[in-house]
Motif scaffolding. Structure first.
Motif, mmCIF file in Angstrom:
data_model
loop_
_atom_site.group_PDB
_atom_site.id
_atom_site.type_symbol
_atom_site.label_atom_id
_atom_site.label_comp_id
_atom_site.label_asym_id
_atom_site.label_seq_id
_atom_site.Cartn_x
_atom_site.Cartn_y
_atom_site.Cartn_z
ATOM 1 N N TYR A 49 0.830 -1.204 0.000
ATOM 2 C CA TYR A 49 0.000 0.000 0.000
ATOM 3 C C TYR A 49 0.868 1.259 0.000
ATOM 4 C CZ TYR A 49 -3.644 3.265 1.476
ATOM 5 O OH TYR A 49 -4.531 4.310 1.546
ATOM 6 N N ASP A 58 -0.164 1.558 -7.065
ATOM 7 C CA ASP A 58 -1.619 1.456 -7.065
ATOM 8 C C ASP A 58 -2.130 0.427 -8.073
ATOM 9 O OD1 ASP A 58 -1.299 2.669 -9.509
ATOM 10 O OD2 ASP A 58 -2.255 4.562 -8.953
ATOM 11 N N GLU A 87 -10.437 0.348 6.930
ATOM 12 C CA GLU A 87 -10.863 1.371 5.974
ATOM 13 C C GLU A 87 -11.481 0.734 4.738
ATOM 14 O OE1 GLU A 87 -8.477 4.533 3.250
ATOM 15 O OE2 GLU A 87 -8.081 4.641 5.404
ATOM 16 N N GLN A 128 -8.445 7.392 -2.711
ATOM 17 C CA GLN A 128 -8.340 5.982 -2.335
ATOM 18 C C GLN A 128 -8.694 5.166 -3.573
ATOM 19 O OE1 GLN A 128 -7.358 3.074 -1.452
ATOM 20 N NE2 GLN A 128 -7.577 3.577 0.739
ATOM 21 N N TYR A 159 -8.591 2.108 -4.244
ATOM 22 C CA TYR A 159 -9.344 0.878 -4.038
ATOM 23 C C TYR A 159 -10.847 1.148 -3.983
ATOM 24 C CZ TYR A 159 -4.941 -1.461 -3.230
ATOM 25 O OH TYR A 159 -3.688 -1.976 -3.394
ATOM 26 N N ARG A 191 -13.939 11.509 2.881
ATOM 27 C CA ARG A 191 -13.341 11.045 4.126
ATOM 28 C C ARG A 191 -13.902 11.863 5.296
ATOM 29 N NH1 ARG A 191 -8.925 7.918 4.748
ATOM 30 N NH2 ARG A 191 -8.371 8.181 2.535
#
Length: 603
Positions: free
Chosen positions: A118, A122, A489, A512, A514, A569
């Motif tokens: 991580y 990516d 998360e 993010q 993901y 977020r």
């Protein structure tokens, strides 16, 4: 979503599936394949079969059932062989394989994460998105709503990107009931297990002791650069290494046994390799095919090419069809889609800090981050040179003893890697060195094991201890420095994706990957700062800088109004416009619905 659940279930499922497919190929060949090669051969056969399925639009849901059906058929047909197997003889290689899996799992399990690497790369998020698509629909990308997920699919699947390494991820996820994200790193671990098993088979041609050969496989699977890529989420590199490790002993076996049916497994592994790497597999596939054909024709058949061997050609074309069907498209589009200098140009570093030392391909280069210079450069250079010398000596000793597997392995891997390094960018060079590294180290370890166990040489025993310590130091260093994806998360993102499925379009204001490429894909999600399909302009008319958190009050009102849902977020800057309703409030993320928006709206 727990890391432990994935590491327990996915390897178990993939072991059953790959062994089952291996037994199916074993039955078709009519000559028993070495048991250690069954997982690798089965992996290749499954990739070939499922790769053909996903070429058809909408056929993705058939991937997991086909993988399961082939495994069941193979286990039924191979039940007699399984019944007479003496597990006591396989205790050492099985323990070595389990040890490899534990070594692969520890960095993520200790960190409570599900995916390694991580913050460094990516690509794993992209591969999750591609896996989702191919097991849900196949390679087709038509008819999708605009959004970041669609853009990713168009940039990769529509341009011919090979998905062979991702199909087992999808199979493992579906058959174990896990999310694809939870199956990703365990599948990489299983590829390392296949490397270990196949290099055990290579070592056994030179080493009499099963225990010593198992230790060779265990150590080689932890080659510094390959292990580093595994902890970066390098699924394609690990899959390629697993298939190449299986290919060499099969080629050597075809020399010894002869008969066109012995080449069936070789053809399938070549097909699996091309399905994994696409046209990039060529530098390794060509010497493998040449060696297999010449060795079989000259050594085994004494110059007689029988008509019955002609059926291998259509089988080979069929096995390589997924790669062949995409080859022209990939060659035409790769310079613009994937970045020309990332593939061929000398300045194409990708995520590297500088070009790697070529000796990192020797398998032992102990350091925490393979991109940085070692603090003991002279020592590790000498260590790497020693490994190279031992590997070459293993090939010579093997040929003298008519144990051809080490020589064949190096004859396949080294010319291909040299060609890639000569023509490719530093980023591509690093990948090829990572794939090569376990084979050079494995041959060196096999020679040391032979000299220590079979011939009782004390100097070889000292070398064995030195190499074992170097492997342990290298593995510990890489594992200690491996960052993991925050599990809690991602779990929250998965819950949001399930709760608001089909209620988009959605604007994701955070950073993010993901979220936008996997977990929120069914919310018609658009990342405000990455791979935008729609223009998400700021109030001054510009676009947000890539991969940044975007305050909601900086987004132009007209563009904001397109989206039914906003995800950001918790604690993110920016005042939410009047009328928006918060419909999800968690410890990491919050979801807001626009004025007049309703549940189930698709915008």
């Amino acid at each position: 979503m727990t890391a432990a659940g994935g590491w327990l279930l996915v390897p178990l499922v993939l072991t059953v599936v790959t062994v089952g497919w291996g037994l199916l190929v074993d039955r078709l060949t009519g000559r028993e394949l070495p048991a250690a090669l069954l997982p690798g051969v089965g992996l290749a056969a499954m990739i070939c079969a499922t790769g053909l399925v996903v070429l058809r639009d909408g056929a993705g849901p058939l991937v997991a059932p086909l993988a399961a059906a082939g495994a069941v058929l193979g286990l039924v047909l191979g039940r007699e062989r399984l019944a007479r197997a003496d597990l006591r003889l396989w205790a050492a290689p099985l323990l070595a394989a389990a040890g490899v899996l534990v070594v692969q799992a520890l960095p993520t399990l200790l960190d409570g994460a599900v995916i390694a690497g991580y913050g460094r790369l990516d690509d794993s998020a992209t591969w999750l998105g591609l896996t989702d698509r191919v097991i849900e629909q196949g390679r087709a990308v038509t008819g999708l709503p605009p959004g970041t997920y669609t853009r990713v699919l168009q940039d990769y699947l529509a341009q011919g990107y090979p998905v062979g390494s991702l199909l087992p991820v999808g199979v493992g996820a579906r058959l174990s009931g896990q999310d694809v994200a939870n199956a990703y790193q365990p599948t990489i671990g299983m590829y390392a297990v296949v490397v270990s098993c196949s290099l055990y088979a290579v070592a056994r041609t030179l080493v009499a002791s099963r225990v010593a050969a198992a230790l060779v496989g265990f150590g080689a699977a932890q080659a510094s650069l390959l292990y580093g890529y595994a902890q970066w989420g390098g699924v394609k590199e690990l899959a390629a290494a697993a298939l190449l490790a299986t290919l060499a002993p099969l080629v050597a076996r075809s020399w010894r046994l002869g008969g066109e049916r012995t080449l069936l497994a070789v053809v399938l592994v070549v097909g699996g390799l091309t399905g994994t790497l696409g046209v990039s597999a060529g530098p390794w596939v060509l010497p493998a095919v040449l060696l297999a054909f010449v060795g079989w024709l000259v050594v085994a058949q004494r110059g007689v090419l029988r008509r019955s061997a002609l059926w291998l050609l259509p089988v080979g074309v069929l096995a390589a069809l997924p790669a062949l069907s995409m080859a022209d498209l990939l060659v035409k589009t790769s310079p613009t889609t994937f970045g020309a200098n990332a593939i061929t140009e000398a300045e194409g570093l990708g995520r590297l800090l500088a070009p790697l030392n070529l000796l990192q391909g020797a398998g032992l280069w102990p350091q925490e981050d393979f991109r940085t210079a070692s603090s003991a450069e002279t020592l590790v250079t000498l260590l790497a040179l020693g490994v190279v010398a031992l590997a070459l000596a293993a090939a010579v000793v093997g040929v003298r003893r008519r144990a051809y597997a080490p020589a064949v392995l190096l004859a396949i891997v080294v010319p291909g890697t040299v060609g890639i390094v000569a023509l490719g960018s530093p980023w591509i060079d690093a990948k090829s060195l990572a794939i090569t590294s376990p084979f050079v180290l494995g041959c060196a370890l096999a020679l040391v094991a032979h000299e220590t166990v079979d011939r009782g040489r004390r100097s070889a025993a000292a070398a064995a201890v030195l190499l074992a310590v170097a492997v342990a130091v290298s593995t510990t260093a890489v594992a200690r420095s491996t960052p993991g994806v925050p599990r809690d998360e991602l779990t929250a993102l998965r819950d949001i994706g399930e709760r608001f499925d089909g209620q988009g379009p959605t604007l994701f204001l955070g950073h993010q990957v993901y979220a936008t490429r996997h977990f929120l894909r069914d919310m018609d999600v658009e990342g405000a700062s990455e791979r935008r399909d729609r223009f998400v302009r700021l109030v001054d008319g510009s676009l947000a800088p890539d991969y940044t958190e975007v305050p909601v009050d900086r987004v132009a009102a007209a563009d904001l109004a397109v989206y039914a849902l906003l995800v950001r977020r918790v604690g993110a800057p920016g005042q939410m416009p009047a009328g928006y309703t918060r419909v999800w409030d968690g410890p990491f993320w919050e979801v807001w619905r626009r004025p007049g928006g309703r549940e189930g709206a698709t915008g």
